[in-house]
Write a protein that holds these residues in place. Structure first.
Motif, PDB file in Angstrom:
ATOM      1  N   ALA A  25       0.860  -1.185   0.000  1.00 57.96           N
ATOM      2  CA  ALA A  25       0.000   0.000   0.000  1.00 57.96           C
ATOM      3  C   ALA A  25       0.890   1.227   0.000  1.00 57.96           C
ATOM      4  CB  ALA A  25      -0.918  -0.024   1.214  1.00 57.96           C
ATOM      5  N   GLU A  26       0.296   2.362  -0.283  1.00 53.63           N
ATOM      6  CA  GLU A  26       1.065   3.590  -0.396  1.00 53.63           C
ATOM      7  C   GLU A  26       0.419   4.680   0.447  1.00 53.63           C
ATOM      8  OE1 GLU A  26       1.610   6.652  -3.979  1.00 53.63           O
ATOM      9  OE2 GLU A  26       2.414   4.653  -4.375  1.00 53.63           O
ATOM     10  N   ILE A  27       1.256   5.424   1.154  1.00 53.44           N
ATOM     11  CA  ILE A  27       0.804   6.582   1.924  1.00 53.44           C
ATOM     12  C   ILE A  27       1.074   7.816   1.063  1.00 53.44           C
ATOM     13  CG2 ILE A  27       1.131   7.927   4.029  1.00 53.44           C
ATOM     14  CD1 ILE A  27      -0.020   5.143   4.559  1.00 53.44           C
ATOM     15  N   ALA A  28       0.018   8.569   0.740  1.00 56.48           N
ATOM     16  CA  ALA A  28       0.171   9.714  -0.153  1.00 56.48           C
ATOM     17  C   ALA A  28       0.205  11.051   0.590  1.00 56.48           C
ATOM     18  CB  ALA A  28      -0.960   9.721  -1.177  1.00 56.48           C
ATOM     19  N   PRO A  30       0.225  13.017   4.779  1.00 58.02           N
ATOM     20  CA  PRO A  30       0.409  12.778   6.223  1.00 58.02           C
ATOM     21  C   PRO A  30      -0.908  12.338   6.886  1.00 58.02           C
ATOM     22  CG  PRO A  30       1.459  14.825   5.579  1.00 58.02           C
ATOM     23  CD  PRO A  30       0.662  14.354   4.392  1.00 58.02           C
ATOM     24  N   ASP A  31      -0.791  11.477   7.871  1.00 61.61           N
ATOM     25  CA  ASP A  31      -1.921  10.965   8.661  1.00 61.61           C
ATOM     26  C   ASP A  31      -2.865  10.059   7.874  1.00 61.61           C
ATOM     27  OD1 ASP A  31      -1.042  12.247  10.996  1.00 61.61           O
ATOM     28  OD2 ASP A  31      -2.065  14.098  10.417  1.00 61.61           O
ATOM     29  N   GLU A  32      -2.506   9.672   6.657  1.00 55.33           N
ATOM     30  CA  GLU A  32      -3.315   8.714   5.902  1.00 55.33           C
ATOM     31  C   GLU A  32      -3.151   7.339   6.533  1.00 55.33           C
ATOM     32  OE1 GLU A  32      -3.468   6.584   1.525  1.00 55.33           O
ATOM     33  OE2 GLU A  32      -2.349   8.422   1.737  1.00 55.33           O
ATOM     34  N   PHE A  33      -4.180   6.512   6.411  1.00 55.27           N
ATOM     35  CA  PHE A  33      -4.040   5.138   6.855  1.00 55.27           C
ATOM     36  C   PHE A  33      -4.613   4.215   5.798  1.00 55.27           C
ATOM     37  CE2 PHE A  33      -8.477   5.333   7.936  1.00 55.27           C
ATOM     38  CZ  PHE A  33      -8.905   4.024   7.961  1.00 55.27           C
ATOM     39  N   ASP A  34      -4.107   2.993   5.784  1.00 56.19           N
ATOM     40  CA  ASP A  34      -4.626   1.947   4.914  1.00 56.19           C
ATOM     41  C   ASP A  34      -5.208   0.869   5.810  1.00 56.19           C
ATOM     42  OD1 ASP A  34      -3.859   2.910   2.293  1.00 56.19           O
ATOM     43  OD2 ASP A  34      -1.805   2.560   2.925  1.00 56.19           O
ATOM     44  N   GLY A  35      -6.414   0.414   5.511  1.00 54.61           N
ATOM     45  CA  GLY A  35      -7.064  -0.619   6.303  1.00 54.61           C
ATOM     46  C   GLY A  35      -7.454  -1.795   5.448  1.00 54.61           C
ATOM     47  N   PHE A  36      -7.381  -2.974   6.041  1.00 56.57           N
ATOM     48  CA  PHE A  36      -7.700  -4.212   5.331  1.00 56.57           C
ATOM     49  C   PHE A  36      -8.571  -5.097   6.204  1.00 56.57           C
ATOM     50  CE2 PHE A  36      -3.714  -2.571   3.809  1.00 56.57           C
ATOM     51  CZ  PHE A  36      -3.908  -2.565   2.443  1.00 56.57           C
ATOM     52  N   THR A  37      -9.443  -5.861   5.579  1.00 53.82           N
ATOM     53  CA  THR A  37     -10.294  -6.808   6.291  1.00 53.82           C
ATOM     54  C   THR A  37      -9.987  -8.219   5.817  1.00 53.82           C
ATOM     55  OG1 THR A  37     -12.075  -6.666   4.660  1.00 53.82           O
ATOM     56  CG2 THR A  37     -12.163  -5.123   6.525  1.00 53.82           C
ATOM     57  N   ILE A  38     -10.167  -9.179   6.719  1.00 51.45           N
ATOM     58  CA  ILE A  38      -9.995 -10.594   6.383  1.00 51.45           C
ATOM     59  C   ILE A  38     -10.891 -11.404   7.316  1.00 51.45           C
ATOM     60  CG2 ILE A  38      -7.999 -10.872   7.913  1.00 51.45           C
ATOM     61  CD1 ILE A  38      -6.890 -12.898   5.823  1.00 51.45           C
ATOM     62  N   ASP A  39     -11.548 -12.434   6.778  1.00 52.14           N
ATOM     63  CA  ASP A  39     -12.346 -13.339   7.598  1.00 52.14           C
ATOM     64  C   ASP A  39     -11.421 -14.337   8.274  1.00 52.14           C
ATOM     65  OD1 ASP A  39     -14.901 -12.336   7.163  1.00 52.14           O
ATOM     66  OD2 ASP A  39     -15.179 -13.498   5.337  1.00 52.14           O
ATOM     67  N   LEU A  40     -11.561 -14.475   9.585  1.00 53.85           N
ATOM     68  CA  LEU A  40     -10.752 -15.414  10.359  1.00 53.85           C
ATOM     69  C   LEU A  40     -11.656 -16.304  11.187  1.00 53.85           C
ATOM     70  CD1 LEU A  40      -8.079 -12.899  11.692  1.00 53.85           C
ATOM     71  CD2 LEU A  40      -7.813 -14.516   9.804  1.00 53.85           C
ATOM     72  N   ASP A  41     -11.209 -17.528  11.415  1.00 58.17           N
ATOM     73  CA  ASP A  41     -11.928 -18.440  12.292  1.00 58.17           C
ATOM     74  C   ASP A  41     -11.623 -18.108  13.746  1.00 58.17           C
ATOM     75  OD1 ASP A  41     -12.991 -19.847  10.141  1.00 58.17           O
ATOM     76  OD2 ASP A  41     -11.314 -21.254  10.075  1.00 58.17           O
ATOM     77  N   ASP A  42     -12.523 -18.511  14.636  1.00 55.94           N
ATOM     78  CA  ASP A  42     -12.315 -18.355  16.069  1.00 55.94           C
ATOM     79  C   ASP A  42     -11.167 -19.256  16.528  1.00 55.94           C
ATOM     80  OD1 ASP A  42     -12.812 -17.404  18.601  1.00 55.94           O
ATOM     81  OD2 ASP A  42     -14.451 -18.791  18.996  1.00 55.94           O
ATOM     82  N   ASP A  43     -10.493 -18.852  17.591  1.00 60.30           N
ATOM     83  CA  ASP A  43      -9.402 -19.620  18.212  1.00 60.30           C
ATOM     84  C   ASP A  43      -8.215 -19.846  17.283  1.00 60.30           C
ATOM     85  OD1 ASP A  43     -10.643 -19.810  20.694  1.00 60.30           O
ATOM     86  OD2 ASP A  43     -11.733 -21.615  20.117  1.00 60.30           O
ATOM     87  N   GLN A  44      -7.909 -18.850  16.455  1.00 54.63           N
ATOM     88  CA  GLN A  44      -6.712 -18.880  15.623  1.00 54.63           C
ATOM     89  C   GLN A  44      -5.736 -17.848  16.184  1.00 54.63           C
ATOM     90  OE1 GLN A  44      -6.501 -21.136  12.917  1.00 54.63           O
ATOM     91  NE2 GLN A  44      -8.339 -21.820  13.976  1.00 54.63           N
ATOM     92  N   ARG A  45      -4.561 -17.743  15.596  1.00 53.47           N
ATOM     93  CA  ARG A  45      -3.577 -16.722  15.971  1.00 53.47           C
ATOM     94  C   ARG A  45      -3.256 -15.908  14.716  1.00 53.47           C
ATOM     95  NH1 ARG A  45      -2.609 -16.347  21.395  1.00 53.47           N
ATOM     96  NH2 ARG A  45      -2.856 -18.377  22.330  1.00 53.47           N
TER      97      ARG A  45
END
Length: 94
Positions: A25-28, A30-45
């Motif tokens: 990802a690229e920060i264009a 100041p103070d920009e953020f990049d966010g991502f989502t992912i589905d995870l199972d319970d009781d994982q690390r």
């Protein structure tokens, strides 16, 4: 927030139950953020690493499916990684 790329690739030795993927990802501005989502199972690390260029001092955070923060970390200095390591997932979801 953008979806994190899946499927994750199995890390050898196979059967270790370790999977990996990365995204650039690229920060264009100041103070920009990049966010991502992912589905995870319970009781994982999950381990999260932000590897910045030399001029950035990143923050990384993990949120639960409702958007409530679970944990966060900051790099110690510009150019250093921000790392959250082996955090347990609490409930399945994105």
């Amino acid at each position: 927030m953008d979806p994190f790329p899946v499927p994750l690739a199995a890390v050898e030795p196979l059967g270790s139950l370790i999977y990996d993927s990365s995204v650039r990802a690229e920060i264009a501005v100041p103070d920009e953020f990049d966010g991502f989502t992912i589905d995870l199972d319970d009781d994982q690390r999950i381990t999260l690493v932000v590897d910045p260029d030399a001029s950035l001092q990143p923050l990384v955070g993990l949120m639960d499916p409702s958007g409530a923060p679970i944990d966060g970390a900051a790099a110690a200095a510009p150019g250093e990684d921000a790392v959250l390591q082996a955090l347990p997932t609490e409930g399945a979801g994105t």
